[in-house]
Design an enzyme around this catalytic site. Structure first.
Site, mmCIF file in Angstrom:
data_model
loop_
_atom_site.group_PDB
_atom_site.id
_atom_site.type_symbol
_atom_site.label_atom_id
_atom_site.label_comp_id
_atom_site.label_asym_id
_atom_site.label_seq_id
_atom_site.Cartn_x
_atom_site.Cartn_y
_atom_site.Cartn_z
ATOM 1 N N ASN A 10 0.862 -1.182 0.000
ATOM 2 C CA ASN A 10 0.000 0.000 0.000
ATOM 3 C C ASN A 10 0.899 1.233 0.000
ATOM 4 O O ASN A 10 1.455 1.599 1.029
ATOM 5 C CB ASN A 10 -0.891 -0.017 1.257
ATOM 6 C CG ASN A 10 -1.724 1.239 1.387
ATOM 7 O OD1 ASN A 10 -1.856 2.009 0.429
ATOM 8 N ND2 ASN A 10 -2.294 1.459 2.557
ATOM 9 N N LYS A 12 0.019 4.238 -0.370
ATOM 10 C CA LYS A 12 -0.683 5.440 0.119
ATOM 11 C C LYS A 12 -0.397 6.620 -0.836
ATOM 12 O O LYS A 12 -0.221 6.394 -2.027
ATOM 13 C CB LYS A 12 -0.262 5.771 1.550
ATOM 14 C CG LYS A 12 -0.272 4.557 2.471
ATOM 15 C CD LYS A 12 -0.108 4.929 3.905
ATOM 16 C CE LYS A 12 0.110 3.684 4.724
ATOM 17 N NZ LYS A 12 -0.022 3.927 6.148
ATOM 18 N N HIS A 95 -9.407 1.105 4.687
ATOM 19 C CA HIS A 95 -8.140 1.309 5.396
ATOM 20 C C HIS A 95 -8.392 2.269 6.567
ATOM 21 O O HIS A 95 -9.235 3.171 6.460
ATOM 22 C CB HIS A 95 -7.096 1.883 4.434
ATOM 23 C CG HIS A 95 -5.728 1.916 5.027
ATOM 24 N ND1 HIS A 95 -5.324 2.913 5.874
ATOM 25 C CD2 HIS A 95 -4.680 1.055 4.917
ATOM 26 C CE1 HIS A 95 -4.073 2.670 6.258
ATOM 27 N NE2 HIS A 95 -3.661 1.550 5.691
ATOM 28 N N GLU A 97 -6.953 4.781 7.576
ATOM 29 C CA GLU A 97 -6.846 6.212 7.230
ATOM 30 C C GLU A 97 -8.120 6.690 6.528
ATOM 31 O O GLU A 97 -8.540 7.828 6.698
ATOM 32 C CB GLU A 97 -5.599 6.441 6.359
ATOM 33 C CG GLU A 97 -4.325 6.272 7.177
ATOM 34 C CD GLU A 97 -3.149 5.703 6.415
ATOM 35 O OE1 GLU A 97 -3.143 5.758 5.182
ATOM 36 O OE2 GLU A 97 -2.230 5.184 7.084
ATOM 37 N N GLU A 167 -5.407 -4.832 10.503
ATOM 38 C CA GLU A 167 -4.373 -3.829 10.728
ATOM 39 C C GLU A 167 -4.676 -3.049 12.003
ATOM 40 O O GLU A 167 -5.483 -2.104 11.986
ATOM 41 C CB GLU A 167 -4.327 -2.841 9.555
ATOM 42 C CG GLU A 167 -4.034 -3.485 8.227
ATOM 43 C CD GLU A 167 -3.442 -2.483 7.256
ATOM 44 O OE1 GLU A 167 -2.309 -2.706 6.816
ATOM 45 O OE2 GLU A 167 -4.091 -1.462 6.979
ATOM 46 N N GLY A 173 2.389 2.343 10.634
ATOM 47 C CA GLY A 173 3.351 3.442 10.481
ATOM 48 C C GLY A 173 4.032 3.872 11.767
ATOM 49 O O GLY A 173 4.648 4.931 11.825
ATOM 50 N N SER A 212 3.446 -2.010 10.413
ATOM 51 C CA SER A 212 4.903 -1.991 10.613
ATOM 52 C C SER A 212 5.575 -3.327 10.297
ATOM 53 O O SER A 212 6.538 -3.722 10.967
ATOM 54 C CB SER A 212 5.235 -1.524 12.026
ATOM 55 O OG SER A 212 4.759 -0.208 12.230
HETATM 56 C C1 PEP Z 1 -0.650 0.280 5.910
HETATM 57 O O1 PEP Z 1 -0.624 1.423 5.500
HETATM 58 O O2 PEP Z 1 -1.593 -0.439 5.594
HETATM 59 C C2 PEP Z 1 0.437 -0.174 6.762
HETATM 60 C C3 PEP Z 1 0.353 -1.333 7.311
HETATM 61 O O3 PEP Z 1 1.505 0.699 6.922
HETATM 62 P P1 PEP Z 1 2.914 0.345 7.645
HETATM 63 O O4 PEP Z 1 3.398 -0.955 7.082
HETATM 64 O O5 PEP Z 1 3.791 1.491 7.295
HETATM 65 O O6 PEP Z 1 2.629 0.243 9.108
#
Ligand code: PEP
Length: 252
Positions: A10, A12, A95, A97, A167, A173, A212
Site C-alpha cells: 500500500n 498510500k 483502510h 486512514e 491492521e 506506520g 509496521s
Molecule cells: C498500511 O498502510 O496499511 C500499513 C500497514 O503501513 P505500515 O506498514 O507502514 O505500518
C-alpha cells in the site's frame, strides 16, 4: 487448508514515476515461492504506468480506494468501471486512514465491497482497532462491528472472493508491530467470527496482517497458522526491502 500467501503493498499518497519504474523492474526479477502472490497498490495516477511495466505472472495491481457509485457528479472520485480499464485486480477498502481521516463508516465500506465484487474485482477489506480500544479490551467487538455490516451487505458466501487485512491502527506506520502471538490470536478470532457464519468460507479467506511489517519481522508473523501474508505500507516503498520480503516469503 492451504491458502495462498499474499504480500500486498500500500503506497498510500507516496511514490512517483521513478519508484514505479525501479520497483517494477526489480519485482519483475523476483523469484516468488510457488504459493505466493504479490499485489502492488500505487496511487490511481500510477496504475497505468505500473501496468505497463509489471511483467510477472504472480504480481498483481491494486487500487487503494474506489467510489461505490457507478458514475456521476462526484468530483475527484474514481469508479470501479474506470479501474476496469486497467489490469487492476484488487482494491483496498476501509483502510484505517479512510475510516478516520475521510470518515468512512463500516456501512459505506460495505457498499464499496459490494461494488467492487460486482465489478469482478477483489476487495482487500481492512479492519482493526485503535490503541485505546485494545487497552479497553474492545478489540473483538470492534472487529465484529467492522465485519458484520459487510456480511449483512454481501452475504457470507461472497467472502469467498474477499481478502481481509487485519491492521491494528496503533501498529500502522508506528514501528510498533503486534507480536506474532498477539496477531495470531486476533486472526484466529476473525476466522472464528467468519466460521460462526460459515466454516468452509472461514477456512478459505486469506487473512493478512498489516502494521509496521518489515524484512526482520515478516517471517515470524507470516509463519502463524492464521496469518496468510501481509499488507505493507512503509516497507513497500523501499525497493530493496520490499523485493527481499517478496522473495523470502514462503507459501503455505
Ligand atoms: C498500511 O498502510 O496499511 C500499513 C500497514 O503501513 P505500515 O506498514 O507502514 O505500518
Amino acid at each position: 487448508m492451504n491458502r495462498r500467501t499474499i504480500v500486498a503493498a500500500n503506497w498510500k499518497m507516496n511514490g512517483n514515476l521513478n519508484l514505479v519504474e525501479e520497483m517494477s523492474e526489480r519485482l519483475n526479477q523476483v523469484q516468488l515461492d510457488d504459493n505466493v502472490d504479490v499485489i502492488v497498490c500505487p496511487s490511481f495516477l500510477y496504475l497505468a504506468a505500473m501496468a505497463a511495466k509489471l511483467a510477472h505472472q504472480n504480481i498483481y495491481l491494486g487500487a487503494q480506494n474506489v467510489n461505490a457509485q457507478p458514475s456521476g457528479a462526484f468530483t475527484g472520485e474514481v469508479s470501479t468501471s474506470m479501474l476496469q480499464d486497467f489490469p487492476v485486480k484488487y482494491v483496498i477498502l476501509g483502510h484505517s486512514e479512510r475510516r478516520s481521516v475521510f470518515q468512512e463508516s463500516s456501512e459505506s465500506v460495505a457498499q464499496k465491497v459490494r461494488s467492487v465484487l460486482n465489478a469482478g474485482l477483489t476487495p482487500i477489506l481492512c479492519i482493526g482497532e485503535s490503541a485505546q480500544q485494545r487497552t479497553a479490551e474492545q478489540t473483538e467487538s470492534v472487529l465484529a462491528e467492522q465485519l458484520q455490516p459487510v456480511i449483512d451487505e454481501i452475504g457470507i458466501e461472497k467472502f469467498n472472493e474477499v481478502v481481509i487485512a487485519y491492521e491494528p491502527v496503533w501498529a500502522i506506520g508506528t514501528g510498533k508491530t503486534a507480536s506474532p502471538e498477539m496477531a495470531q490470536a486476533t486472526h484466529q478470532f476473525i476466522r472464528q467470527f467468519l466460521a460462526s457464519n460459515n466454516t468452509d468460507i472461514a477456512d478459505k479467506v486469506p487473512l493478512l496482517y498489516g502494521g509496521s511489517v518489515n524484512a526482520q519481522n515478516c517471517e515470524a508473523l507470516f509463519a502463524q497458522p492464521d496469518i496468510d501474508g501481509g499488507l505493507l505500507g512503509g516497507a513497500s516503498l523501499k525497493v530493496d526491502e520490499f523485493s527481499q520480503i517478496c522473495s523470502t516469503v514462503k507459501g503455505s
